[in-house]
Write a protein that holds these residues in place. Sequence first.
Motif, short mmCIF file in Angstrom:
data_model
loop_
_atom_site.label_atom_id
_atom_site.label_comp_id
_atom_site.label_asym_id
_atom_site.label_seq_id
_atom_site.Cartn_x
_atom_site.Cartn_y
_atom_site.Cartn_z
N ARG A 1 0.53 -1.32 -0.33
CA ARG A 1 0.20 0.02 0.09
C ARG A 1 0.82 1.52 -0.66
NH1 ARG A 1 -3.46 -1.81 4.91
NH2 ARG A 1 -2.13 -2.89 5.38
N LEU A 2 1.72 1.20 0.96
CA LEU A 2 2.56 2.32 0.64
C LEU A 2 3.30 2.54 -0.71
CD1 LEU A 2 4.96 2.43 3.86
CD2 LEU A 2 3.45 4.03 3.85
N SER B 1 2.57 5.73 -2.50
CA SER B 1 3.87 7.01 -2.52
C SER B 1 3.84 7.24 -4.35
CB SER B 1 5.36 6.30 -2.67
OG SER B 1 5.16 6.02 -1.37
N LEU B 2 3.56 6.00 -5.07
CA LEU B 2 3.25 5.87 -6.51
C LEU B 2 2.52 7.02 -7.12
CD1 LEU B 2 4.07 5.72 -9.48
CD2 LEU B 2 2.45 3.35 -9.30
N ALA C 1 0.87 12.51 -9.13
CA ALA C 1 0.79 14.24 -8.36
C ALA C 1 1.34 15.45 -8.79
CB ALA C 1 -0.04 14.27 -7.40
N LEU C 2 2.05 14.88 -8.16
CA LEU C 2 3.45 16.36 -7.73
C LEU C 2 4.59 15.96 -9.36
CD1 LEU C 2 4.42 17.14 -4.61
CD2 LEU C 2 6.90 16.01 -5.28
N ALA C 3 3.81 15.54 -9.73
CA ALA C 3 4.99 15.72 -11.24
C ALA C 3 3.64 16.04 -12.13
CB ALA C 3 5.10 14.26 -12.47
N LEU C 4 2.91 15.86 -12.28
CA LEU C 4 1.47 16.81 -12.85
C LEU C 4 1.57 18.23 -12.63
CD1 LEU C 4 -0.55 14.29 -13.09
CD2 LEU C 4 0.31 15.04 -15.21
N LEU C 5 1.70 18.30 -11.51
CA LEU C 5 1.68 19.83 -10.80
C LEU C 5 2.20 20.42 -10.95
CD1 LEU C 5 0.30 19.24 -6.88
CD2 LEU C 5 -1.20 20.43 -8.61
N ILE D 1 11.11 10.13 0.18
CA ILE D 1 10.28 9.03 0.99
C ILE D 1 9.76 8.67 -0.15
CG2 ILE D 1 8.74 9.64 2.10
CD1 ILE D 1 9.96 8.28 4.75
N ALA D 2 8.71 8.93 -0.81
CA ALA D 2 7.90 7.95 -1.95
C ALA D 2 8.18 7.55 -2.80
CB ALA D 2 7.32 9.16 -2.77
N PHE D 3 9.46 7.88 -3.76
CA PHE D 3 10.77 6.99 -4.27
C PHE D 3 11.55 5.70 -3.39
CE2 PHE D 3 11.08 10.64 -7.25
CZ PHE D 3 10.81 9.75 -8.74
N ASN D 4 11.39 5.86 -2.13
CA ASN D 4 12.48 4.72 -1.33
C ASN D 4 11.07 3.85 -1.36
OD1 ASN D 4 14.98 5.47 -1.58
ND2 ASN D 4 14.81 6.35 0.55
N PHE D 5 10.25 4.27 -0.89
CA PHE D 5 8.27 3.55 -0.67
C PHE D 5 8.55 2.61 -2.10
CE2 PHE D 5 6.90 5.92 3.27
CZ PHE D 5 7.72 4.78 4.41
#
Lengths: 316, 316
Positions: free
Chosen positions: A35-36, A40-41, A46-50, A297-301
């Motif tokens: 789930r994490l 994260s994905l 979302a971050l990339a689109l923003l 942390i998202a890339f690590n998860f």
Amino acid sequence: MSEARKYGLAAAAGAAEGPPRSVGAILWRRFLEHRLAVGSLIALVALALLSLAAPLAEAALGLDATKVDLLSLKQPPSAEHPLGTDELGRDLLLRLLYGGQVSLFVGIVAAFCAALIGTAIGLLAGYFGGTLDTALMRLTDGVIALPLLPLLIVLVAVDLTKLGVPEALTTSENISLYRIVFLIALVGWTTVARLVRGATLTMKAREFVRAAEALGANHARIMLVHILPNVVSPIIVATTLSVGNVILLESVLSFLGLGIQPPMASWGNMLTGAQELIWDAPALAVYPGLLIFVTVIAFNFLGDGLQDALDPRAVK
Amino acid sequence: MLAYIIQRLAESALVLLIMSFVVYGLIGLMPGDPIDIMISANPDLTPADGARLRALYGLDRPIGERYLNWLGAALQGDFGYSRLHTRPVLEILMPRLGNTVILMGISLLLAFALALPAGIIAAMRPRGVADAAINLFAFAGISVPPFWLAILLIILFAVVLGWLPAGGMPATGAGAWAQVEHLILPVATLTIATVAGVIRFVRASVMEALRQDYVRTARAKGLGERQVMLGHVLRNAMIPVVTIMALNFGALFSGALITETMFGYLGMGKTIYDAILGNDFNLALVGLLLATLTTLLANLAADLCYTWLDPRITYE
């Protein structure tokens, strides 16, 4: 490691009930269980689109992200500036979005280039063995052992014109961006090289590689067609994990004033003056760092989830 | 054994020699040279004076010849003068090396002291509550930008609570508490940045050891969990952990550079950073070589630790 992965996959495919599923579907289901990693994905997309929508936000707010406004320094959030302004009166939200473009670009592109270098070195060392292997692995160990940050600081300080880089490039406003990608790729390939070498050594002994040799395939074909596709999952995992590290490295160098050069925004260089601003504008010291933290942390998860999906036998 | 140590020392000397040449060359590629700096500082000097000074100091010679001159002097113990401090570079570097060793040594010990129990607890009940919490902490630790962590600690402990100094070194002749006070935040930053990675290695390594046959044997013959863990698992699990730590010593040094710069702590990392930014070529060069030497010696020390941890390993 990759051997275990193969058997694990085959077992999963064999044991699956109901209609047979494709390997991709099995991997995808396994990934969704994490789930994490899924969260994260979603967060990263979302971050990339923003970040990519920064120019749209600029137009919607009727602002210019690079415009210095000395009459509205360090403003608190308002209708005009949703997150307030920085120490030069620029809109903080827009700067964060443009900074996100830079951090994600550097992270992904540099990690990808480093993975290419590492894959090439690992394949060559593992496949040919012997003196070449010894030499390449000594080089890898040497680079790993070095204190990289001080060395990177020297490398960043090198005057490109003295190296004979064309002037059109050295005076380009993106030069700090290209330079940081190049330098990080130059030092960041070691993990992938070791992983690929290890996996190549195992693959080289497998029957299908021997069969290809017997059929007269040349070295390049065996490496690229027979071995590479079978060592791709450790590369994917290691590259995903290294994107986070690259973003950290970029932010540190930019923070120290050696990475991305102003006026181009990066989350690291937005924090450069933060220590002096802690009192009157804590938001300026908190938001960019928080975004670096969340992205890394998202890339690590994500990397962790991919590892579970692609390499279930790995020690967890 | 002795032969092995001698061989490793010889290899380290070779790496150091290569590094000295590479860094010497890179520093020559940095913008400006010492004479440019003298001229810009003194309006009375004409370009003709500059040329004369260059000839006087041998700066008009080819880089290979200059390097050999430097190397010859260095081998006789003459490392030149620091431009920023106008004193011999070793006189500047030695006390600072001491400061860095204190910072890194305490942080490393603390990181191990915290990571061992945390990693073991996590490994004993994988996917339990404690494991999840420790894992989350470890992910956060490897993902937080160290310089931002330092900023947050300064905000909290120096600005808001006012308990600790925000940075700097204690005044000469200050009491023991002043010494400790100035170390707490830098040590905390470097420890948090280091401990997370160690926890992950300890956890993975203990889990791997727990699966081994000798653990089953130990349990079968009726040993308590405590004895199994301390007597059988831990010692074996430490071998890969020590390897990784030794390999990461360069990374620890990079962390120390960031920490020292953030807190104005006069160690090697900050000295190298300031030297490069201040065009203090001699200091930067010798500082980098000293940092590399420290890393290489730490690697050697870790290798020698193996023979103690694992009597099966002998060096011929």
